[in-house]
Scaffold this active site. Structure first.
Site, PDB file in Angstrom:
ATOM      1  N   ASN A  15       1.031  -1.284  -0.066  1.00 46.27           N
ATOM      2  CA  ASN A  15       0.068  -0.117  -0.172  1.00 46.27           C
ATOM      3  C   ASN A  15       0.851   1.290  -0.092  1.00 46.27           C
ATOM      4  O   ASN A  15       0.490   2.370  -0.752  1.00 46.27           O
ATOM      5  CB  ASN A  15      -0.988  -0.199   1.078  1.00 46.27           C
ATOM      6  CG  ASN A  15      -2.253  -1.067   1.027  1.00 46.27           C
ATOM      7  OD1 ASN A  15      -3.066  -0.533   0.167  1.00 46.27           O
ATOM      8  ND2 ASN A  15      -2.050  -2.122   1.518  1.00 46.27           N
ATOM      9  N   HIS A 109      -8.027  -0.661   6.171  1.00 45.04           N
ATOM     10  CA  HIS A 109      -8.445  -2.076   6.751  1.00 45.04           C
ATOM     11  C   HIS A 109      -8.914  -3.021   5.958  1.00 45.04           C
ATOM     12  O   HIS A 109      -9.948  -2.358   4.919  1.00 45.04           O
ATOM     13  CB  HIS A 109      -9.318  -1.576   8.172  1.00 45.04           C
ATOM     14  CG  HIS A 109      -9.857  -2.722   8.901  1.00 45.04           C
ATOM     15  ND1 HIS A 109      -8.972  -3.237   9.827  1.00 45.04           N
ATOM     16  CD2 HIS A 109     -10.763  -3.622   8.908  1.00 45.04           C
ATOM     17  CE1 HIS A 109      -9.530  -4.218  10.287  1.00 45.04           C
ATOM     18  NE2 HIS A 109     -10.548  -4.475   9.632  1.00 45.04           N
ATOM     19  N   ALA A 173      -8.090  -4.234  -4.296  1.00 46.89           N
ATOM     20  CA  ALA A 173      -8.931  -3.152  -4.305  1.00 46.89           C
ATOM     21  C   ALA A 173      -8.175  -2.135  -3.299  1.00 46.89           C
ATOM     22  O   ALA A 173      -8.405  -0.849  -3.498  1.00 46.89           O
ATOM     23  CB  ALA A 173     -10.278  -3.678  -3.674  1.00 46.89           C
TER      24      ALA A 173
HETATM   25  C1  GRF Z   1      -3.132  -4.612   4.133  1.00 40.60           C
HETATM   26  O1  GRF Z   1      -4.115  -5.689   3.816  1.00 40.60           O
HETATM   27  C2  GRF Z   1      -3.842  -3.644   5.016  1.00 40.60           C
HETATM   28  O2  GRF Z   1      -5.136  -3.529   4.851  1.00 40.60           O
HETATM   29  C3  GRF Z   1      -3.647  -4.099   6.559  1.00 40.60           C
HETATM   30  O3  GRF Z   1      -2.402  -4.716   6.443  1.00 40.60           O
HETATM   31  C4  GRF Z   1      -2.067  -5.029   5.117  1.00 40.60           C
HETATM   32  C5  GRF Z   1      -0.632  -4.281   4.662  1.00 40.60           C
HETATM   33  O4  GRF Z   1      -0.383  -4.734   3.422  1.00 40.60           O
HETATM   34  N1  GRF Z   1      -3.928  -2.796   7.451  1.00 40.60           N
HETATM   35  P1  GRF Z   1       1.104  -4.054   2.917  1.00 40.60           P
HETATM   36  O5  GRF Z   1       2.160  -3.909   3.865  1.00 40.60           O
HETATM   37  O6  GRF Z   1       0.314  -2.535   2.431  1.00 40.60           O
HETATM   38  O7  GRF Z   1       1.333  -4.805   1.595  1.00 40.60           O
END
Ligand code: GRF
Length: 200
Positions: A15, A109, A173
């Site tokens: 992310n 989340h 998503a």
């Molecule tokens: C994601 O699924 C987010 O929703 C949750 O932790 C995960 C983080 O994934 N809070 P990344 O480190 O961004 O790949």
């Protein structure tokens, strides 16, 4: 003047990468200041360095939350942060810290909040037998997973899904929803830098 977004991670950083790409390609009119991890070997730190983004590690283990957050705050201020994005950051921030950044911290989340707040999300989603899940980007408040929602994105839960197939579908998503939400916050806060930001 573009706002500065700093990103807090604990792990993979996909992310973080989606947010950094959107800023890099000017889809979001913001700069990324620093990526901070509480875990020294979080893979997301290398991904951030690959973007040329400064990184920092602030360990949490064996220290008080106040000391941990004081270090976070010093680094965030050093990089003239206006907005904080939590991206897989696995620590709960204190009410005092959240209040210093009121309205300026986002989190993502992997569920349609208020459903399945908290941890162990995919297993609980599958066990509940729901046909739809998704992700939520919300403002961070002192109460976990409960601030106002900026963006929600829905995905189907398919027969035969495992935690990992569901997580992967939701993650795709997330990579769209989080940049959308950050763009919204950036436009809401336009011309309102963080009061403590020291402009040089
Ligand atoms: C994601 O699924 C987010 O929703 C949750 O932790 C995960 C983080 O994934 N809070 P990344 O480190 O961004 O790949």
């Amino acid at each position: 003047m573009k706002p500065t977004v700093s990103i807090l991670i604990s792990g993979r950083g996909s992310n973080m990468e989606a947010l950094a790409s959107a800023c890099d390609s000017k889809v979001i009119p913001a700069n990324v200041g620093v990526v901070i991890s509480n875990i020294a070997d979080a893979p997301g730190l290398d991904r951030a360095a690959g973007f040329g983004i400064p990184t920092a590690v602030v360990p949490h283990a064996g220290r008080s939350k106040a000391a941990f957050e004081a270090d976070l705050q010093a680094i965030l201020k050093h990089y003239k942060t206006d907005i904080i994005c939590l991206a897989g950051f696995m620590r709960i921030l204190s009410a005092d810290f959240v209040n210093l950044w009121e309205g300026r911290i986002l989190n993502i989340h992997p569920s349609l909040l208020p459903d399945f707040a908290g941890t162990n999300v995919y297993a609980r989603t599958l066990a509940a037998g729901v046909r739809e899940s998704g992700c939520t980007v919300h403002r961070v408040t002192a109460e976990v997973d409960s601030g106002d929602i900026l963006v929600q994105s829905r995905v189907p839960v398919r027969a035969g899904d495992t935690e990992s197939t569901l997580a992967e579908r939701i993650l795709q998503a997330e990579h769209v929803a989080y940049p959308q939400a950050l763009a919204m916050l950036v436009s809401q806060l336009a011309a309102k830098p963080h009061p403590e930001r020291k402009v040089s």
